[in-house]
Structures are given as C-alpha cells and as structure tokens.
Design a protein around this motif. Sequence first.
Motif, PDB file in Angstrom:
ATOM      1  N   PRO A  86      48.461  49.544  26.445  1.00 52.86           N
ATOM      2  CA  PRO A  86      47.262  48.726  26.622  1.00 52.86           C
ATOM      3  C   PRO A  86      46.034  49.456  26.091  1.00 52.86           C
ATOM      4  O   PRO A  86      45.964  50.688  26.142  1.00 52.86           O
ATOM      5  CB  PRO A  86      47.179  48.545  28.143  1.00 52.86           C
ATOM      6  N   ASP A  87      45.081  48.686  25.580  1.00 47.24           N
ATOM      7  CA  ASP A  87      43.841  49.321  25.126  1.00 47.24           C
ATOM      8  C   ASP A  87      42.955  49.614  26.330  1.00 47.24           C
ATOM      9  O   ASP A  87      43.266  49.238  27.464  1.00 47.24           O
ATOM     10  CB  ASP A  87      43.120  48.466  24.077  1.00 47.24           C
ATOM     11  N   ARG A  88      41.863  50.292  26.094  1.00 49.32           N
ATOM     12  CA  ARG A  88      40.994  50.723  27.194  1.00 49.32           C
ATOM     13  C   ARG A  88      40.480  49.541  28.016  1.00 49.32           C
ATOM     14  O   ARG A  88      40.443  49.603  29.244  1.00 49.32           O
ATOM     15  CB  ARG A  88      39.824  51.539  26.654  1.00 49.32           C
ATOM     16  N   ASP A  89      40.098  48.446  27.339  1.00 46.44           N
ATOM     17  CA  ASP A  89      39.585  47.290  28.079  1.00 46.44           C
ATOM     18  C   ASP A  89      40.636  46.726  29.030  1.00 46.44           C
ATOM     19  O   ASP A  89      40.320  46.339  30.157  1.00 46.44           O
ATOM     20  CB  ASP A  89      39.095  46.205  27.118  1.00 46.44           C
ATOM     21  N   GLU A  90      41.881  46.681  28.584  1.00 42.12           N
ATOM     22  CA  GLU A  90      42.939  46.168  29.446  1.00 42.12           C
ATOM     23  C   GLU A  90      43.191  47.117  30.619  1.00 42.12           C
ATOM     24  O   GLU A  90      43.397  46.680  31.755  1.00 42.12           O
ATOM     25  CB  GLU A  90      44.230  45.940  28.662  1.00 42.12           C
ATOM     26  N   VAL A  91      43.132  48.419  30.351  1.00 42.60           N
ATOM     27  CA  VAL A  91      43.280  49.398  31.435  1.00 42.60           C
ATOM     28  C   VAL A  91      42.153  49.210  32.450  1.00 42.60           C
ATOM     29  O   VAL A  91      42.393  49.169  33.660  1.00 42.60           O
ATOM     30  CB  VAL A  91      43.307  50.845  30.893  1.00 42.60           C
ATOM     31  N   LEU A  92      40.919  49.074  31.963  1.00 45.89           N
ATOM     32  CA  LEU A  92      39.784  48.904  32.866  1.00 45.89           C
ATOM     33  C   LEU A  92      39.915  47.634  33.700  1.00 45.89           C
ATOM     34  O   LEU A  92      39.584  47.625  34.894  1.00 45.89           O
ATOM     35  CB  LEU A  92      38.469  48.894  32.082  1.00 45.89           C
ATOM     36  N   ASP A  93      40.415  46.567  33.095  1.00 45.54           N
ATOM     37  CA  ASP A  93      40.619  45.313  33.822  1.00 45.54           C
ATOM     38  C   ASP A  93      41.646  45.507  34.941  1.00 45.54           C
ATOM     39  O   ASP A  93      41.436  45.051  36.074  1.00 45.54           O
ATOM     40  CB  ASP A  93      41.064  44.225  32.853  1.00 45.54           C
ATOM     41  N   CYS A  94      42.729  46.208  34.649  1.00 46.55           N
ATOM     42  CA  CYS A  94      43.758  46.466  35.659  1.00 46.55           C
ATOM     43  C   CYS A  94      43.238  47.396  36.755  1.00 46.55           C
ATOM     44  O   CYS A  94      43.542  47.198  37.938  1.00 46.55           O
ATOM     45  CB  CYS A  94      45.010  47.048  35.002  1.00 46.55           C
ATOM     46  N   VAL A  95      42.449  48.402  36.383  1.00 43.12           N
ATOM     47  CA  VAL A  95      41.869  49.310  37.381  1.00 43.12           C
ATOM     48  C   VAL A  95      40.911  48.546  38.295  1.00 43.12           C
ATOM     49  O   VAL A  95      40.886  48.770  39.512  1.00 43.12           O
ATOM     50  CB  VAL A  95      41.180  50.517  36.705  1.00 43.12           C
ATOM     51  N   ALA A  96      40.139  47.625  37.725  1.00 43.39           N
ATOM     52  CA  ALA A  96      39.224  46.819  38.546  1.00 43.39           C
ATOM     53  C   ALA A  96      40.006  46.015  39.587  1.00 43.39           C
ATOM     54  O   ALA A  96      39.573  45.904  40.743  1.00 43.39           O
ATOM     55  CB  ALA A  96      38.393  45.889  37.665  1.00 43.39           C
ATOM     56  N   ALA A  97      41.145  45.477  39.203  1.00 40.12           N
ATOM     57  CA  ALA A  97      41.980  44.730  40.152  1.00 40.12           C
ATOM     58  C   ALA A  97      42.570  45.676  41.194  1.00 40.12           C
ATOM     59  O   ALA A  97      42.542  45.378  42.396  1.00 40.12           O
ATOM     60  CB  ALA A  97      43.090  43.987  39.400  1.00 40.12           C
ATOM     61  N   ALA A  98      43.083  46.821  40.762  1.00 46.11           N
ATOM     62  CA  ALA A  98      43.706  47.781  41.676  1.00 46.11           C
ATOM     63  C   ALA A  98      42.698  48.351  42.666  1.00 46.11           C
ATOM     64  O   ALA A  98      43.053  48.671  43.808  1.00 46.11           O
ATOM     65  CB  ALA A  98      44.349  48.915  40.885  1.00 46.11           C
ATOM     66  N   GLY A  99      41.457  48.444  42.263  1.00 46.14           N
ATOM     67  CA  GLY A  99      40.418  48.986  43.122  1.00 46.14           C
ATOM     68  C   GLY A  99      40.082  48.109  44.321  1.00 46.14           C
ATOM     69  O   GLY A  99      39.294  48.513  45.174  1.00 46.14           O
ATOM     70  N   ARG A 100      40.694  46.944  44.406  1.00 50.88           N
ATOM     71  CA  ARG A 100      40.473  46.040  45.538  1.00 50.88           C
ATOM     72  C   ARG A 100      41.346  46.409  46.739  1.00 50.88           C
ATOM     73  O   ARG A 100      41.328  45.721  47.753  1.00 50.88           O
ATOM     74  CB  ARG A 100      40.768  44.590  45.113  1.00 50.88           C
ATOM     75  N   VAL A 101      42.076  47.505  46.646  1.00 50.26           N
ATOM     76  CA  VAL A 101      42.917  47.949  47.760  1.00 50.26           C
ATOM     77  C   VAL A 101      42.042  48.197  48.992  1.00 50.26           C
ATOM     78  O   VAL A 101      40.849  48.513  48.867  1.00 50.26           O
ATOM     79  CB  VAL A 101      43.701  49.228  47.358  1.00 50.26           C
ATOM     80  N   ALA A 102      42.632  48.017  50.179  1.00 49.73           N
ATOM     81  CA  ALA A 102      41.885  48.265  51.419  1.00 49.73           C
ATOM     82  C   ALA A 102      41.368  49.701  51.427  1.00 49.73           C
ATOM     83  O   ALA A 102      42.093  50.631  51.092  1.00 49.73           O
ATOM     84  CB  ALA A 102      42.798  48.026  52.624  1.00 49.73           C
ATOM     85  N   ASP A 103      40.093  49.874  51.762  1.00 52.99           N
ATOM     86  CA  ASP A 103      39.432  51.176  51.671  1.00 52.99           C
ATOM     87  C   ASP A 103      38.455  51.310  52.835  1.00 52.99           C
ATOM     88  O   ASP A 103      37.330  50.829  52.775  1.00 52.99           O
ATOM     89  CB  ASP A 103      38.705  51.268  50.318  1.00 52.99           C
ATOM     90  N   HIS A 104      38.912  51.985  53.910  1.00 54.49           N
ATOM     91  CA  HIS A 104      38.109  52.184  55.116  1.00 54.49           C
ATOM     92  C   HIS A 104      36.779  52.839  54.755  1.00 54.49           C
ATOM     93  O   HIS A 104      36.745  53.855  54.084  1.00 54.49           O
ATOM     94  CB  HIS A 104      38.900  53.056  56.086  1.00 54.49           C
TER      95      HIS A 104
END
Length: 176
Positions: free
Chosen positions: A15-33
Amino acid sequence: MRDRRSLSKVTDDAPDRDEVLDCVAAAGRVADHSSLGPWRIIEIRGAARERLGRALNKAEGRKGVSSKALRAPLVLAVVTCRRKSKVPRWEQEAVASGVAHMLSLALDDAGWGVFWRTGSATRTKAVAKAHGLAKNEELLGWLYVGGKPNRARPPRPKRIDPERFVSPMPGGTRAR
C-alpha cells in the motif's frame, strides 16, 4: 474478520503512504482509556528494511542483514509510548496491541496480506536504537505487509469454537 488470516508470504506490492494513513486512522479508533494515544507506527520501506535487518542480526550476535526484515515490501513497527497517567502501563500496552490488531484487520480488508511478527530481538537495545525509540517507548512487534499472492484455491480460515473461550462468572448462570 472471520476470513482474516496471517499470510507469511506476500508479494512485492504494498500500500502507498495514503492508504497506510487511512488504515492507521481507522485502527486508531481502538478503545483508549483517557485518550492517551500511547502508541505510534514506524513505516519501514526500501533500504530502511536493511537497517532493520542489521539491527536484528546485531541483537542476535550476528553480522550482516537478517532476511527476516526483507520478507515484505512494507514493515510497520508498532510502538507503545508510555504516558504519565493514572492509566497503568499494561493498559497502555493493551491499547497499542489493539491498534496493531485493528490495523492488521484494516489492511486485510483493503486487500493486503499481513502478518504480525515479534521475537526475542523485539526489546533489545540494538533494535530500539535502529527504530529511534525514546526512553518511554517499547517495540511491540512488526506488521509485515504486501500483496496477497494468487492462489488456485484460497485456504479455509481456521474456525474458532467460541464455547471454548466464553464462560459465566463463577456462581453465575449461562444465558440461553
């Protein structure tokens, strides 16, 4: 999610950087106390994989470049970044682990082959130095990312028997 599986062999596509960033943005929605954001991702491509390979070998007392770092065109290092907080260290590491897993799911959903690697070198000084980790950071492992190889028949994913993993609290009753 039921069809996700680790692919230890991937193609040279990534994946190119933009696709990686898009996936990281989604993954960053994990529960975070306390919304600490106790994690970061290090993108490793091209010659940087060779630097990682040298660090892996150094950590194991060997010279040269470990081929482990070259198994995929893109390696994403998952780092936990401890924050001063009432949130305990283990919980901050759990957030970073959750991000890693969510990121692997997002990449898989986007059509990429992904596998998560750890190992004895993960927490060594040589590997930490190669990644430029700060004193409050520790490497959890790497997501190796590449294209999914074409296969005549896709392998059947391992099915999980949920009954093995779900039980009522002692003294409680099982719902029907």
